[in-house]
Design a protein around this motif. Structure first.
Motif, PDB file in Angstrom:
ATOM      1  N   THR A  71       0.832  -1.200   0.000  1.00 18.69           N
ATOM      2  CA  THR A  71       0.000   0.000   0.000  1.00 18.69           C
ATOM      3  C   THR A  71       0.867   1.250   0.000  1.00 18.69           C
ATOM      4  OG1 THR A  71      -1.793  -1.139   1.168  1.00 18.69           O
ATOM      5  CG2 THR A  71      -1.775   1.269   1.278  1.00 18.69           C
ATOM      6  N   GLU A  73       3.915   1.559  -1.145  1.00 15.79           N
ATOM      7  CA  GLU A  73       4.548   1.709  -2.453  1.00 15.79           C
ATOM      8  C   GLU A  73       3.566   2.258  -3.486  1.00 15.79           C
ATOM      9  OE1 GLU A  73       7.749   1.382  -3.235  1.00 15.79           O
ATOM     10  OE2 GLU A  73       8.070   1.078  -1.083  1.00 15.79           O
ATOM     11  N   ARG A  74       2.326   1.806  -3.409  1.00 12.73           N
ATOM     12  CA  ARG A  74       1.325   2.292  -4.371  1.00 12.73           C
ATOM     13  C   ARG A  74       0.959   3.747  -4.081  1.00 12.73           C
ATOM     14  NH1 ARG A  74      -1.773  -0.899  -7.837  1.00 12.73           N
ATOM     15  NH2 ARG A  74      -3.586   0.174  -8.757  1.00 12.73           N
ATOM     16  N   ARG A  77       3.404   5.927  -5.844  1.00 13.68           N
ATOM     17  CA  ARG A  77       3.223   6.002  -7.299  1.00 13.68           C
ATOM     18  C   ARG A  77       1.871   6.591  -7.674  1.00 13.68           C
ATOM     19  NH1 ARG A  77       2.446   1.405  -9.253  1.00 13.68           N
ATOM     20  NH2 ARG A  77       2.411   0.087  -7.385  1.00 13.68           N
ATOM     21  N   ASP A  78       0.855   6.307  -6.873  1.00 13.12           N
ATOM     22  CA  ASP A  78      -0.507   6.787  -7.093  1.00 13.12           C
ATOM     23  C   ASP A  78      -0.985   6.529  -8.525  1.00 13.12           C
ATOM     24  OD1 ASP A  78      -2.922   7.949  -6.295  1.00 13.12           O
ATOM     25  OD2 ASP A  78      -2.288   9.953  -6.902  1.00 13.12           O
ATOM     26  N   ASP A  80      -3.614   5.187  -9.702  1.00 14.02           N
ATOM     27  CA  ASP A  80      -5.049   5.392  -9.912  1.00 14.02           C
ATOM     28  C   ASP A  80      -5.473   6.837  -9.696  1.00 14.02           C
ATOM     29  OD1 ASP A  80      -5.391   2.501 -10.195  1.00 14.02           O
ATOM     30  OD2 ASP A  80      -5.042   2.443  -8.028  1.00 14.02           O
ATOM     31  N   THR A 199      -6.644   2.813  -1.762  1.00 16.84           N
ATOM     32  CA  THR A 199      -5.372   2.316  -2.304  1.00 16.84           C
ATOM     33  C   THR A 199      -5.090   0.911  -1.785  1.00 16.84           C
ATOM     34  OG1 THR A 199      -4.504   4.578  -2.433  1.00 16.84           O
ATOM     35  CG2 THR A 199      -2.896   2.788  -2.449  1.00 16.84           C
ATOM     36  N   VAL A 203      -4.598  -2.672  -3.889  1.00 19.12           N
ATOM     37  CA  VAL A 203      -3.455  -3.575  -3.698  1.00 19.12           C
ATOM     38  C   VAL A 203      -3.921  -4.997  -3.442  1.00 19.12           C
ATOM     39  CG1 VAL A 203      -1.620  -4.165  -2.061  1.00 19.12           C
ATOM     40  CG2 VAL A 203      -1.817  -1.836  -2.927  1.00 19.12           C
TER      41      VAL A 203
END
Length: 465
Positions: A71, A73-74, A77-78, A80, A199, A203
């Protein structure tokens, strides 16, 4: 038609209910200039039955940490655009300026660092074994053998909205304790918690951890909502952040089986020794450090220094005050160069002090670039909006008496003088003593507001004999 009188469109706020996004505009809140709309509340959907364990009660901690790390890491990057959307909406409803929010959002992923997660579990609970099963307790004085578990809790989180990191911290702590969690969204941060939970759902769709969280908004203190939710048949504890009114409102529901874990309202101070005047370079460095501590989240954070006690003569302290005021209007990671103009009531208080030299002296104006008041004793109003009260003292030891149980963080210069002051500060009620300039460097895993949060969140259960 006079368009200046028209209200701005309401910002849409989504809810997350057990991992699923809920949208709608059944209710509107806020002022005409900062309106927001929320979905209808179905209180039955916001609770978990006690007839069965929560979704993640039996999930291994290692798996939960893997989801949290992914989560984080995402979030960095974002892909979405969930954080980007939350940022755009927050700018319309938050008192914080866009640049501060941007930098805060960019750092949210750091709360999900694996080393930090493991450190919290080890320091606050003694290891993962007590979360994943029943820890063996032997060599007891009685000769009996026991087992103990940090059992997953059922928590309501009434979080603060003065910094987006509070939402991230609440999600992380909730996840590590494996419980079920309802987050009440604050009106000054309506979007961070749901962006993080959405987010997490991206994941690990449908994962037990995802289904363990809900986040929704209702007006704080709404008895029609809270009298039904704040009950021991649904939740074990309420974790409440915020001001005195929030804590008092929550306390009315506390009783057998339903406890309060309070991050009480706090203020912070600085203690600056005469060593600051050793040279012009030293004084400039101290002013920069002190300004950094005073402007955390534009002075909205509990750790923001509002009163600074300085060892020195009035002439020396006045030199310091001028340097400090010049550094309050500087952009940093946690503050903007320009804050909001001071409200009229605070300006009136300060106007009453101008012209009362030598007892008071004021540096700076009301436009939001920072203002310093030097006074013989603490002013009798709350410094806010980049207002710092500086008090000359003969010794730092004499300033310790101005600390109390509402004092969270004390920044000290030079750092070596912390050792001579820390016992007296702790006895006065202080929870945190740091090097001047490091008030924002909070380390998850050590005590927070005088207790270990994970240890307070869980329910400790024994299997004896």
């Amino acid at each position: 038609m006079n368009t200046s009188t028209l209200a701005t469109p309401a910002v849409p706020v989504c809810h997350v209910v057990k991992g699923k996004v809920v949208t709608g505009a059944a209710h509107e809140f806020g002022s005409p200039q900062a309106r927001f709309a929320t979905p209808a509340l179905d209180l039955n959907d916001l609770v978990w039955t006690r007839r069965e364990p929560g979704p993640a009660f039996g999930t291994p901690l290692a798996e939960i940490i893997d989801v949290l790390v992914a989560t984080g890491e995402r979030l960095k990057r974002d892909p979405d655009g969930l954080l980007a959307e939350a940022l755009d909406f927050s700018v319309r409803t938050s008192p914080l300026p866009r640049d501060v929010l941007e930098r805060s959002y960019a750092g949210l992923g750091r709360a999900f660092d694996k080393r930090g997660l493991l450190f919290q579990v080890e320091q606050e609970l003694g290891g993962a074994d007590v979360l994943d099963g029943w820890r063996l307790i032997d060599n007891t004085p009685s000769g009996r053998t026991h087992r103990m578990r940090a059992f997953p809790p059922r928590l309501i989180h009434v979080i603060a909205g003065n910094a987006p990191g509070v939402a991230a911290m609440s999600v992380v702590r909730g996840a590590l304790t494996k419980g079920v969690h309802l987050i009440k969204l604050p009106s000054n941060d309506l979007f961070t918690a749901t962006a993080i939970l959405r987010t997490m759902a991206a994941v690990a769709p449908g994962h037990p951890l995802v289904r363990s969280f809900s986040a929704a908004y209702w007006r704080g203190g709404d008895a029609q909502v809270e009298s039904l939710l704040f009950r021991p048949q649904f939740f074990d504890k309420v974790v409440a952040w915020g001001g005195e009114s929030t804590i008092r409102s929550v306390k009315q529901y506390i009783g057998p089986g339903f406890e309060l874990v309070a991050f009480d309202p706090k203020t912070s101070i600085s203690l600056i020794g005469r060593e600051a005047f050793a040279s012009d370079a030293a004084l400039a460095e101290v002013a920069e450090r002190a300004a950094t501590d005073a402007t955390i989240m534009n002075q909205q954070a509990c750790a923001s220094s509002r009163v600074q006690f300085v060892e020195g003569s009035v002439e020396e302290v006045d030199r310091y005050c001028a340097l400090l005021q010049a550094r309050l209007g500087v952009q940093r990671e946690t503050c903007s160069a320009l804050g909001s103009p001071l409200p009229a009531e605070l300006r009136d208080e300060i106007d009453g002090l101008r012209g009362m030299e030598p007892h008071y002296r004021v540096w700076g104006g009301y436009e939001g670039r920072g203002l310093v008041i030097r006074s013989e004793e603490q002013v009798d109003f709350h410094p806010d909006g980049r207002v710092v009260n500086v008090v000359p003292v003969a010794s730092l030891a004499s300033a310790v008496g101005c600390a109390n149980v509402a004092t969270q963080t004390v920044g000290v210069y030079p750092p070596k003088r912390k050792a001579e002051l820390r016992d007296a500060l702790a006895a006065a009620g202080v929870q945190r003593i740091v090097e001047l300039g490091k008030a924002v460097a909070f380390e998850a895993g050590i005590s927070h507001d005088g207790f270990l949060p994970l240890s307070r969140f869980v329910r400790w259960v024994n299997d004896e004999g």
